[in-house]
Design a protein around this motif. Structure first.
Motif, PDB file in Angstrom:
ATOM      1  N   HIS A  57      -7.460   5.940   7.037  1.00 58.72           N
ATOM      2  CA  HIS A  57      -6.630   5.100   5.904  1.00 58.72           C
ATOM      3  C   HIS A  57      -7.671   4.106   5.176  1.00 58.72           C
ATOM      4  O   HIS A  57      -7.626   3.871   3.968  1.00 58.72           O
ATOM      5  CB  HIS A  57      -5.589   4.152   6.259  1.00 58.72           C
ATOM      6  N   HIS A 217      -2.773  -2.912   1.406  1.00 57.90           N
ATOM      7  CA  HIS A 217      -2.016  -1.604   1.163  1.00 57.90           C
ATOM      8  C   HIS A 217      -1.036  -1.449   2.535  1.00 57.90           C
ATOM      9  O   HIS A 217      -1.452  -1.976   3.629  1.00 57.90           O
ATOM     10  CB  HIS A 217      -3.202  -0.646   1.443  1.00 57.90           C
ATOM     11  N   ARG A 218      -0.078  -0.772   2.243  1.00 56.89           N
ATOM     12  CA  ARG A 218       1.094  -0.469   3.079  1.00 56.89           C
ATOM     13  C   ARG A 218       1.270   1.033   3.198  1.00 56.89           C
ATOM     14  O   ARG A 218       1.614   1.486   2.183  1.00 56.89           O
ATOM     15  CB  ARG A 218       2.069  -1.381   3.153  1.00 56.89           C
ATOM     16  N   ASP A 219       1.076   1.402   4.495  1.00 57.72           N
ATOM     17  CA  ASP A 219       1.786   2.948   4.685  1.00 57.72           C
ATOM     18  C   ASP A 219       2.971   2.813   5.682  1.00 57.72           C
ATOM     19  O   ASP A 219       2.913   2.797   6.707  1.00 57.72           O
ATOM     20  CB  ASP A 219       0.728   3.796   5.099  1.00 57.72           C
ATOM     21  N   ASP A 220       4.218   3.045   5.042  1.00 57.17           N
ATOM     22  CA  ASP A 220       5.351   2.979   5.789  1.00 57.17           C
ATOM     23  C   ASP A 220       5.649   4.110   6.769  1.00 57.17           C
ATOM     24  O   ASP A 220       5.855   3.675   7.848  1.00 57.17           O
ATOM     25  CB  ASP A 220       6.567   2.758   4.785  1.00 57.17           C
ATOM     26  N   LYS A 221       5.028   5.161   6.292  1.00 53.53           N
ATOM     27  CA  LYS A 221       5.193   6.279   7.242  1.00 53.53           C
ATOM     28  C   LYS A 221       4.509   6.267   8.295  1.00 53.53           C
ATOM     29  O   LYS A 221       4.904   6.447   9.441  1.00 53.53           O
ATOM     30  CB  LYS A 221       4.850   7.617   6.388  1.00 53.53           C
ATOM     31  N   GLN A 222       3.247   5.752   8.188  1.00 53.91           N
ATOM     32  CA  GLN A 222       2.280   5.672   9.435  1.00 53.91           C
ATOM     33  C   GLN A 222       2.540   4.371  10.006  1.00 53.91           C
ATOM     34  O   GLN A 222       1.543   4.089  10.937  1.00 53.91           O
ATOM     35  CB  GLN A 222       0.801   6.071   9.038  1.00 53.91           C
TER      36      GLN A 222
END
Length: 232
Positions: A57, A217-222
């Motif tokens: 990421h 930054h935000r990745d909800d899935k991970q």
């Protein structure tokens, strides 16, 4: 711009990697960069053995945000396999003019002593075809809160990927970051937000005690966040 993978994480990192020691190589292809990594799975390396998703990421963030690395002094904490620091070093050499060596990134990768041989192998395997324009990335041992004062405070950028998971180390990490950033370095931290390890508390309580912290930054899935921090 994105990474392409020829394998899955489930296949790459079996649950038994702490027990068995094996070596193999994986290729991470990023449009113009080929990163060759050696993974040494064994009880001695522990969590330093694999490439964690938070590191990828952060690599993507550096690319997508076009973070300028040329001419910068960069240090990575808890580098593990070194994928983030190697990418920073390779990107820091792109489009540089060899006579103007000051345009190249000056990158230092740090981790506990047990991880340094793996780091050195991966840095050596990823030397640019024409060689490093100035010097290769430096690899040094660093134990947070213990020998951080042996390091200077003149960095431009501090990189951290998935190093926030042991609550007892949180004060030591903040102390180390505060020292490294005395001259105003920016910190980029990519982290899996593990509630069972009280990871959110590090970014909500510990780090804000010495830094201005921003979620970038935000990745909800991970369930992965990337934060940018500036010293107060």
């Amino acid at each position: 711009m994105s990474f392409k993978f020829g394998f899955t994480f489930d296949a790459l990192f079996p649950s038994a990697y702490f027990k068995n020691t094996t070596k193999f190589h994986g290729l991470y292809i990023k449009c113009y960069l080929l990163i060759l990594l050696q993974f040494v799975f064994g009880a001695n390396l522990g969590v330093a053995a694999p490439v964690w998703e938070a590191a990828l990421h952060l690599c993507r963030y550096l690319e997508e945000q076009s973070v300028e690395l040329r001419g910068k002094r960069v240090i990575e904490l808890g580098a593990g396999t070194g994928v983030v620091g190697i990418l920073a070093a390779r990107r820091g050499t792109l489009a540089s003019n060899r006579p103007l060596l000051l345009h190249c990134a000056d990158v230092t990768l740090t981790d506990l002593p047990v991880a340094l041989l793996q780091l050195q192998a991966n840095v050596s395997a990823n030397k640019p075809p024409d060689g490093w324009p100035s010097t290769p990335p430096t690899i040094l041992p660093l134990s947070w809160g213990q020998d951080h004062l042996n390091f200077p405070s003149d960095w431009d950028l501090v990189l951290c990927a998935d190093i926030v998971y042991l609550p007892e180390t949180y004060p030591l990490l903040v102390e180390t970051l505060a020292h490294l950033c005395k001259n105003g370095a920016v910190v980029l931290l990519s982290s899996k937000m593990r509630k069972e390890h009280k990871t959110p508390s590090f970014f909500e309580e510990f780090l804000p005690s010495r830094f201005d912290v921003e979620l970038v930054h935000r990745d909800d899935k991970q369930n992965n966040n990337i934060y940018r921090a500036f010293p107060l």
